[in-house]
Write a protein that holds these residues in place. Structure first.
Motif, PDB file in Angstrom:
ATOM      1  N   LEU A  68     -12.978  26.709  20.211  1.00  0.00           N
ATOM      2  CA  LEU A  68     -12.471  28.066  20.423  1.00  0.00           C
ATOM      3  C   LEU A  68     -13.308  28.804  21.470  1.00  0.00           C
ATOM      4  O   LEU A  68     -12.766  29.404  22.404  1.00  0.00           O
ATOM      5  CB  LEU A  68     -12.481  28.849  19.111  1.00  0.00           C
ATOM      6  N   ARG A  71     -12.980  27.297  24.965  1.00  0.00           N
ATOM      7  CA  ARG A  71     -11.577  27.165  25.388  1.00  0.00           C
ATOM      8  C   ARG A  71     -11.251  25.730  25.771  1.00  0.00           C
ATOM      9  O   ARG A  71     -10.790  25.440  26.869  1.00  0.00           O
ATOM     10  CB  ARG A  71     -11.290  28.123  26.539  1.00  0.00           C
ATOM     11  N   ASN A  73      -9.023  23.676  24.365  1.00  0.00           N
ATOM     12  CA  ASN A  73      -7.712  23.176  23.991  1.00  0.00           C
ATOM     13  C   ASN A  73      -6.938  22.841  25.266  1.00  0.00           C
ATOM     14  O   ASN A  73      -6.285  23.691  25.857  1.00  0.00           O
ATOM     15  CB  ASN A  73      -6.956  24.203  23.147  1.00  0.00           C
ATOM     16  N   TYR A  80      -1.473  28.423  30.106  1.00  0.00           N
ATOM     17  CA  TYR A  80      -2.370  29.550  29.865  1.00  0.00           C
ATOM     18  C   TYR A  80      -2.923  30.109  31.174  1.00  0.00           C
ATOM     19  O   TYR A  80      -3.029  31.321  31.344  1.00  0.00           O
ATOM     20  CB  TYR A  80      -3.501  29.062  28.949  1.00  0.00           C
ATOM     21  N   ARG A  88      -3.105  36.807  28.311  1.00  0.00           N
ATOM     22  CA  ARG A  88      -4.046  35.824  27.751  1.00  0.00           C
ATOM     23  C   ARG A  88      -4.914  36.472  26.678  1.00  0.00           C
ATOM     24  O   ARG A  88      -5.151  35.871  25.622  1.00  0.00           O
ATOM     25  CB  ARG A  88      -4.915  35.228  28.856  1.00  0.00           C
ATOM     26  N   LEU A  91      -2.838  36.948  23.567  1.00  0.00           N
ATOM     27  CA  LEU A  91      -2.622  35.665  22.891  1.00  0.00           C
ATOM     28  C   LEU A  91      -3.896  35.158  22.226  1.00  0.00           C
ATOM     29  O   LEU A  91      -3.847  34.591  21.125  1.00  0.00           O
ATOM     30  CB  LEU A  91      -2.087  34.638  23.883  1.00  0.00           C
ATOM     31  N   ASP A  92      -5.043  35.377  22.870  1.00  0.00           N
ATOM     32  CA  ASP A  92      -6.317  35.001  22.253  1.00  0.00           C
ATOM     33  C   ASP A  92      -6.543  35.779  20.963  1.00  0.00           C
ATOM     34  O   ASP A  92      -6.946  35.209  19.945  1.00  0.00           O
ATOM     35  CB  ASP A  92      -7.480  35.247  23.213  1.00  0.00           C
ATOM     36  N   LEU A  94      -4.231  37.191  19.095  1.00  0.00           N
ATOM     37  CA  LEU A  94      -3.251  36.718  18.118  1.00  0.00           C
ATOM     38  C   LEU A  94      -3.698  35.401  17.491  1.00  0.00           C
ATOM     39  O   LEU A  94      -3.592  35.217  16.267  1.00  0.00           O
ATOM     40  CB  LEU A  94      -1.879  36.552  18.786  1.00  0.00           C
ATOM     41  N   ALA A  95      -4.227  34.501  18.302  1.00  0.00           N
ATOM     42  CA  ALA A  95      -4.699  33.210  17.792  1.00  0.00           C
ATOM     43  C   ALA A  95      -5.856  33.389  16.815  1.00  0.00           C
ATOM     44  O   ALA A  95      -5.912  32.738  15.768  1.00  0.00           O
ATOM     45  CB  ALA A  95      -5.111  32.313  18.946  1.00  0.00           C
ATOM     46  N   ILE A  96      -6.779  34.287  17.144  1.00  0.00           N
ATOM     47  CA  ILE A  96      -7.917  34.522  16.254  1.00  0.00           C
ATOM     48  C   ILE A  96      -7.459  35.152  14.946  1.00  0.00           C
ATOM     49  O   ILE A  96      -7.923  34.783  13.862  1.00  0.00           O
ATOM     50  CB  ILE A  96      -8.981  35.382  16.969  1.00  0.00           C
ATOM     51  N   CYS A  98      -4.463  34.843  13.563  1.00  0.00           N
ATOM     52  CA  CYS A  98      -3.753  33.797  12.812  1.00  0.00           C
ATOM     53  C   CYS A  98      -4.729  32.819  12.168  1.00  0.00           C
ATOM     54  O   CYS A  98      -4.551  32.436  11.009  1.00  0.00           O
ATOM     55  CB  CYS A  98      -2.779  33.060  13.719  1.00  0.00           C
ATOM     56  N   MET A  99      -5.763  32.435  12.908  1.00  0.00           N
ATOM     57  CA  MET A  99      -6.757  31.522  12.350  1.00  0.00           C
ATOM     58  C   MET A  99      -7.514  32.177  11.194  1.00  0.00           C
ATOM     59  O   MET A  99      -7.785  31.537  10.180  1.00  0.00           O
ATOM     60  CB  MET A  99      -7.735  31.067  13.439  1.00  0.00           C
TER      61      MET A  99
END
Length: 132
Positions: A68, A71, A73, A80, A88, A91-92, A94-96, A98-99
């Motif tokens: 993470l 970066r 992935n 991206y 970006r 989205l980062d 949102l990803a954090i 969600c995780m």
């Protein structure tokens, strides 16, 4: 301040990833030794496959923060890089989020499972005979 925190988190996560790699190497050596001992001497350590599964799960979770923060992935890097920096960042975030939600859910269910098995005194029937 943020740069120092990020550098510390990256350094800490790198150590965790190295520890996870060492765990994977240990699991591979343990399973290899078990296979060779079984083949050559008819002896088995018992539970090496189960223990290696636990080590794999722990090693994987130790590697996630490093991936993470650096970066790493590669599957999404192509798309991206084409996005606007604000997109970006969103989205980062949102990803954090969600995780974090997923981690909280898994942790909550794990605590419930541990409590239930602790209260019942359940034990696995596998060679390590660990508590369920």
């Amino acid at each position: 301040m943020y740069d120092q925190l990020h550098a510390f988190a990256t350094r800490l996560s790198r150590y965790a990833a190295w520890l996870g790699g060492a765990m994977m190497l240990f699991a591979a050596l343990m399973v290899s030794a078990d296979v060779l001992a079984r083949r050559l001497f008819g002896l088995t350590m018992g539970g090496s496959d189960e223990i290696s599964g636990y080590l794999f799960a722990i090693a994987t979770s130790l590697a996630f923060p490093y991936a993470l923060l650096t970066r790493s992935n590669v599957r999404i890097d192509a798309a991206y890089a084409l996005l606007h920096p604000h997109v970006r960042a969103a989205l980062d975030l949102l990803a954090i989020i969600c995780m974090a939600l997923f981690s909280a859910l898994v942790t909550w269910r794990a605590v419930l499972a541990v409590g239930e098995t602790w209260n019942s005194g359940a034990r696995a029937i596998t060679p390590p005979c660990k508590p369920l």
